[in-house]
Motif scaffolding. Structure first.
Motif, PDB file in Angstrom:
ATOM      1  N   UNK A   1       0.808  -1.221   0.000  1.00  0.00           N
ATOM      2  CA  UNK A   1       0.000   0.000   0.000  1.00  0.00           C
ATOM      3  C   UNK A   1       0.834   1.261   0.000  1.00  0.00           C
ATOM      4  N   UNK A   2       2.128   1.098   0.300  1.00  0.00           N
ATOM      5  CA  UNK A   2       3.021   2.254   0.336  1.00  0.00           C
ATOM      6  C   UNK A   2       2.767   3.110   1.563  1.00  0.00           C
ATOM      7  N   UNK A   3       2.960   4.396   1.391  1.00  0.00           N
ATOM      8  CA  UNK A   3       2.754   5.359   2.480  1.00  0.00           C
ATOM      9  C   UNK A   3       1.342   5.210   3.031  1.00  0.00           C
ATOM     10  N   UNK A   4       1.230   5.132   4.359  1.00  0.00           N
ATOM     11  CA  UNK A   4      -0.052   4.853   5.005  1.00  0.00           C
ATOM     12  C   UNK A   4      -0.197   5.705   6.264  1.00  0.00           C
ATOM     13  N   UNK A   5      -1.412   6.169   6.504  1.00  0.00           N
ATOM     14  CA  UNK A   5      -1.725   6.895   7.737  1.00  0.00           C
ATOM     15  C   UNK A   5      -3.140   6.518   8.162  1.00  0.00           C
ATOM     16  N   UNK A   6      -3.300   6.119   9.414  1.00  0.00           N
ATOM     17  CA  UNK A   6      -4.595   5.653   9.941  1.00  0.00           C
ATOM     18  C   UNK A   6      -5.118   4.477   9.119  1.00  0.00           C
TER      19      UNK A   6
END
Length: 155
Positions: free
Chosen positions: A25-30
């Protein structure tokens, strides 16, 4: 469970910002990934923004508000982790019904399945089987297995 409770529970699995090169997913936040939402500023995504995205794109699309406590979260969590279509596909496989989204055939099969706990446990088992065949299993298996085990323990 209602959406707010399920979202709070989900946040126990989906932490803050990460950019693991082994995460497809690569860069992830929450738990919101750049791969799925390339137009978003992932690093500055707020939890409230994530909550709105999860409601619209996962909870509502899986019709979780129509489901019993426990199964609602299991399907919601799977949709977040593996995609809406995969979450629904696993439900159909668990129930032994043809694909109708989460339509009347699926809802009837859910009602006829008997124990919500048993159905949820069967669904989680099927989900775990599916996950063991994913390429990143070697990297993320411990966290994924804990995620499912936590649900089983709390049925």
């Amino acid at each position: 469970m209602n959406y707010d409770k399920c979202f709070t529970r989900l946040m126990g699995n989906e932490g803050g910002y990460s950019n693991n090169p082994k995460d497809p997913g690569g860069e992830t936040n929450w738990g919101i990934s750049k791969r799925s939402y390339p137009e978003l500023d992932i690093k500055n995504l707020t939890q409230d923004d994530a909550k709105a995205i999860y409601k619209r794109d996962f909870w509502d699309k899986c019709k979780c508000s129509r489901l019993e406590c426990g199964l609602d979260f299991a399907i919601f969590d799977c949709a977040v982790n593996s995609g809406v279509s995969q979450a629904i596909k696993l439900l159909h496989q668990t129930l032994g019904v043809k694909d109708d989204g989460i339509g009347e055939v699926t809802m009837k099969a859910i009602r006829q399945a008997g124990s919500d706990r048993t159905l949820t446990a069967q669904y989680l088992g099927r989900r775990l089987q599916f996950m063991t065949n994913l390429r990143p299993w070697d990297t993320f298996s411990k966290g994924w297995a804990r995620r499912i085990a936590e649900q089983l323990v709390n049925l």
